[in-house]
Enzyme design. Structure first.
Site, PDB file in Angstrom:
ATOM      1  N   LYS A   1       6.099   5.027  -1.491  1.00 26.17           N
ATOM      2  CA  LYS A   1       7.263   5.946  -0.728  1.00 26.17           C
ATOM      3  C   LYS A   1       8.810   5.716  -0.937  1.00 26.17           C
ATOM      4  O   LYS A   1       9.357   6.618  -0.576  1.00 26.17           O
ATOM      5  CB  LYS A   1       7.030   5.616   0.667  1.00 26.17           C
TER       6      LYS A   1
ATOM      7  N   HIS B   1       0.738  -1.059  -0.120  1.00 28.54           N
ATOM      8  CA  HIS B   1      -0.070   0.107  -0.076  1.00 28.54           C
ATOM      9  C   HIS B   1       0.974   1.279  -0.103  1.00 28.54           C
ATOM     10  O   HIS B   1       0.331   2.235  -0.491  1.00 28.54           O
ATOM     11  CB  HIS B   1      -0.976   0.167   1.118  1.00 28.54           C
TER      12      HIS B   1
END
Length: 531
Positions: free
Chosen positions: A389, A385
């Site tokens: 990043k 998820h």
């Protein structure tokens, strides 16, 4: 007309051929496979013909079984008996009965209306001129045509032997065809199973079915087990009948005779048949040893053995395919977890966060009503998820204080970055990961990112992951905050119910809080992040 049927007395020399009841029982070619009398239907309007035929064949046996006679005195009666007794082997059929062509009509009815191609039909006539042999043989699917005057006791004996041999072979071929069809069907049924335990239980079920190929044997009780063999002995994977209580247990509860059969199959490395027991052994390329042990109520016939061997060869191939598929899937899972944990480690968060979110996500998916398979896909995908990043600079990702507006805009790009990384994959896990990476920061009422979606426009995977992610993030320490107490976490979720989160999902989380806390305890952080 009966006196024309057998010119010699029943006790004449030519009838000595009838005398030995065991003549065929000792014949190894017979196989002894028929366990009930052979049914012979006599259709004739003269009672004396019935009497003398029964008398002549009274001591006749074939494959160790005597004859069972059924009598009809018209074509219509014969049809009724044939419909009621589909296992009739031979019909001795008079031509002229209630009318001149009653026998011919019955012969045609047997093949066309009843659809019985196995029963042997012998037409007998005392008036050959009314039904010429050449025309009858050409126009009707019969197996012989006899004038009653030519059927002496010896010729009747020879006729019955010939008819029963043909009937035996035809029914054996039909049984083999049905058996092969069931092997194909059974193989097809198990090929659809991808989870190893379900596959093993499915194989056991199909084996017990194949052991009783005859419809009349469908009621027979069968006990069976599926087991694996390793250095520590046997482990029962599935069981039916008396073995059902041993499922998912070690082999300590197995009787000594069962263990002996399993040991023998392992030692021989092949299938074993002992009377009414069948033990199948196959070893996968990875070295896994698997066994099926089934105990039936009747001996296993040679045909059934060949079909079981064929089926278990198919099973061994299917098993290897499932093992290979599981190997690929397990590799995918490991890569997903490693990638998810790498992202969390880079952001100075614990790897157990992705494991907790994965388990909570699956729990919520099942509670929401998703099928087991889809919920499992979501569990495997959820560690991705925050994969986007990876592209966020460390100075922003690990900043202990509040982000500036510009930094926040950069941080928000991780949702689409994750989606773009995964969207091109054809793998279901990565496809699911792309959807939840993109949508897990959207808000139920709108105003989230990256697209500001609202309500049902947000993909369900994203909505579920959002609740699980926030619940775990708040309840555990991060580089920018300490862990929140549970009541404060639930309070925020309730406050954001219908705003950030889908209301139903918040309710489901609260309703399953005990199970979720157990997940958190199982995957708790060994070294919580510093506040």
């Amino acid at each position: 007309m009966a006196d024309e049927l057998f010119p010699g007395d029943v006790g004449d020399d030519e009838d000595i051929l009838f005398a030995d009841d065991d003549d065929d029982a000792d014949d190894p070619a017979a196989g002894g496979g028929h366990d009930r009398p052979w049914k012979v239907l006599l259709v004739d309007d003269e009672p004396a013909v019935h009497d003398v035929t029964r008398l002549a064949l009274d001591s006749f046996t074939f494959e160790g079984q005597r004859l069972e006679f059924l009598s009809a005195h018209s074509g219509r009666e014969g049809q009724a008996l044939l419909a009621a007794h589909p296992d009739i082997a031979v019909v001795l059929l008079d031509v002229v009965m209630e009318h001149d062509h009653a026998g011919l009509e019955t012969a045609r009815w047997i093949r066309q209306n009843l659809g019985n191609a196995a029963v042997r039909i012998v037409l007998r006539t005392g008036q050959p001129g009314q039904a010429p042999e050449t025309a009858v043989i050409a126009d009707y699917d019969i197996n012989d045509y006899k004038e009653k005057t030519e059927l002496t006791s010896q010729k009747l004996f020879t006729l019955m032997y010939s008819c029963l041999r043909s009937y035996r072979d035809i029914t054996a071929l039909a049984a083999a065809k049905r058996g092969l069809e069931r092997v194909v069907e059974a193989t097809t049924n198990i090929l659809g199973l991808r989870r190893m335990q379900e596959f093993t239980a499915g194989v056991l079920t199909q084996v017990t079915s194949l052991m009783h190929l005859e419809d009349s044997a469908a009621y027979i009780r069968t006990d069976g087990l599926a087991a694996t063999h390793g250095h520590d002995g046997y482990r029962v994977v599935a069981g039916i009948g008396e073995f059902a209580p041993l499922a998912a247990a070690d082999g300590a509860g197995l009787a000594a005779d069962v263990v002996a059969e399993l040991d023998a199959a392992v030692a021989e490395g092949e299938n074993r048949y002992t009377h009414n027991r069948f033990t199948s052994y196959f070893r996968s390329a990875q070295g896994a040893e698997n066994l099926i042990h089934v105990v039936g109520a009747v001996p296993i016939a040679p045909l059934d053995r060949s079909l079981l061997d064929l089926f278990t060869r198919n099973v061994s191939i299917a098993y290897e395919n499932i093992e290979l598929q599981h190997e690929v899937e397990e590799t995918q899972r490991e890569i997903v977890y490693i990638l998810g944990e790498a992202v969390e480690t880079r952001s100075r968060e614990t790897g157990n966060h992705v494991k907790r979110v994965a388990e909570i996500t699956k729990l919520l998916a099942l509670a929401y009503g998703l099928p087991e398979e889809e919920a499992e896909i979501l569990r495997l995908a959820s560690p991705l998820h925050d994969v986007g990043k990876i592209g966020i600079p460390d100075a922003i990702l690990n900043k202990p204080g509040k982000l500036t507006p510009d930094e926040w805009e950069i941080m928000k790009t991780h949702a689409m970055a994750g989606y773009d990384m995964l969207k091109s994959s054809r793998r279901r896990i990565l496809q699911a990961g792309a959807l939840l990476a993109r949508d897990h920061h959207e808000r139920w009422e709108g105003g989230g990112y990256p697209f500001g979606k609202a309500g049902q426009d947000i993909h369900l995977y994203g909505r579920i992951t959002a609740v699980a992610d926030v619940f775990d993030a708040l309840g555990n320490a991060r580089c920018y905050k300490p862990a929140w107490p549970l009541d404060k976490v639930i309070g925020l979720l309730r406050e954001e119910q219908g705003r950030q989160f889908e209301p139903r999902l918040v309710d489901l989380l609260v309703d399953n809080l005990d199970h979720i806390q157990a997940i958190c305890a199982r995957f708790q952080d060994a070294h919580p992040a510093a506040a």
